[in-house]
Design a protein around this motif. Structure first.
Motif: not given
Length: 310
Positions: A210-233
């Motif tokens: 999550q901290s990396w996602v926050d840092e990418v948003n801070r440096r760039h376009s704030d277009a990102y969010r943290s999420s999860d790829l589900p079990i089984g995928l």
């Protein structure tokens, strides 16, 4: 690769087509053959050809940046693009030396960053990629943009990786043959090529904090969010945290409004049929499709959405 759809249609099926359509082929800029973009674009081209009586073709491309450049140059009528790459295009930032007159047709679905390794790999986090043979995505792809931004936010020097710059199909083949240790991909879930790979070779996905996602948003376009790829995928035995970014269908500001109105109407009318082949198409929603900022909606798209609210 270009997939041309030539379907016979009756004159009555084309009666509502806007007068602004011209003769000749109209291209949908997709992506690599094993990705969601190309599958979605192929189905959309078929639907528009059938309903409007025009020639619409789906083109295989390098991905978001390439698609945005093709739309700007007039090589493509519409194209798929990650929200961050589209935001860079309208701002003249990142891979774009100057602002491009790009406008949105619709917000389609969210895409997810995949950092794929073999199931038995000794690579467990991004820092372990140093010195390894990796693909950060094809040149002029949105994957390459996000890979660089995430590595930078995680404190991993991209120069310490041996980057092969492969597209998705090449990355899948190279990982299967153990020619690379990992590859980056950004796409809808499930991505067909990775799903097929996981049936042949056990895979894992590296976590994105999550901290990396926050840092990418801070440096760039704030277009990102943290999420999860589900079990089984892809056969995953546990969920993996990752970065998500919205995906847009885009066009040029110079595209006639009637043409764009026809495209967006066809997109929604065919949603259920397209979803039979491309599951992510089921995520298309009129209430969410208008949220494409900072990329402005094309006037033709605005006309369509306003009529749907009346």
């Amino acid at each position: 690769m270009i997939v041309t759809v030539g379907l016979a249609v009756s004159m009555s099926a084309c009666a509502s087509r806007a007068a602004e359509w011209t003769d000749g082929d109209h291209a949908v800029a997709g992506g690599g053959a094993d990705g969601v973009y190309f599958a979605y674009g192929t189905s959309l081209a078929a639907e528009l050809s059938a309903s409007l009586g025009v020639s619409v073709v789906a083109e295989e491309t390098a991905g978001s940046v390439d698609n945005l450049l093709r739309v700007d140059s007039g090589e493509a009528l519409v194209g798929f693009a990650q929200g961050d790459a589209a935001a860079d295009a309208v701002a003249g930032a990142g891979a774009f030396a100057e602002p491009l007159p790009i406008q949105a047709v619709a917000r389609l679905y969210d895409e997810y960053l995949h950092v794929v390794v073999r199931g038995g790999s000794d690579i467990h986090e991004l820092a372990d990629l140093a010195g390894r043979s990796v693909s950060l995505g094809a040149e002029n792809s949105g994957v390459n943009v996000i890979a660089g931004r995430v590595l930078d936010a995680a404190g991993v020097d991209a120069a310490s990786l041996h980057d092969r710059r492969l597209d998705l199909a090449e990355s899948i083949d190279a990982l299967e043959r153990s020619e690379i240790d990992a590859f980056f991909w950004v796409g809808g879930i499930p991505t067909p090529g990775i799903a097929a790979l996981s049936e042949e070779v056990p895979v894992r996905l590296l976590p994105i904090e999550q901290s990396w996602v926050d840092e990418v948003n801070r440096r760039h376009s704030d277009a990102y969010r943290s999420s999860d790829l589900p079990i089984g995928l892809y056969g995953l035995e546990e969920s993996a945290t990752t970065l998500a970014v919205p995906n847009y269908l885009v066009t040029s500001a110079s595209t006639p409004p009637g043409v764009v109105r026809d495209v967006v109407a066809g997109l929604f009318d065919a949603r259920t049929r397209i979803a039979q082949h491309v599951p992510t198409a089921a995520l298309l929603d009129r209430t969410q499709a208008i949220f494409t900022g900072p990329v402005p909606l094309h006037p033709g798209a605005v006309e369509y959405y306003r009529t749907q609210r009346d």
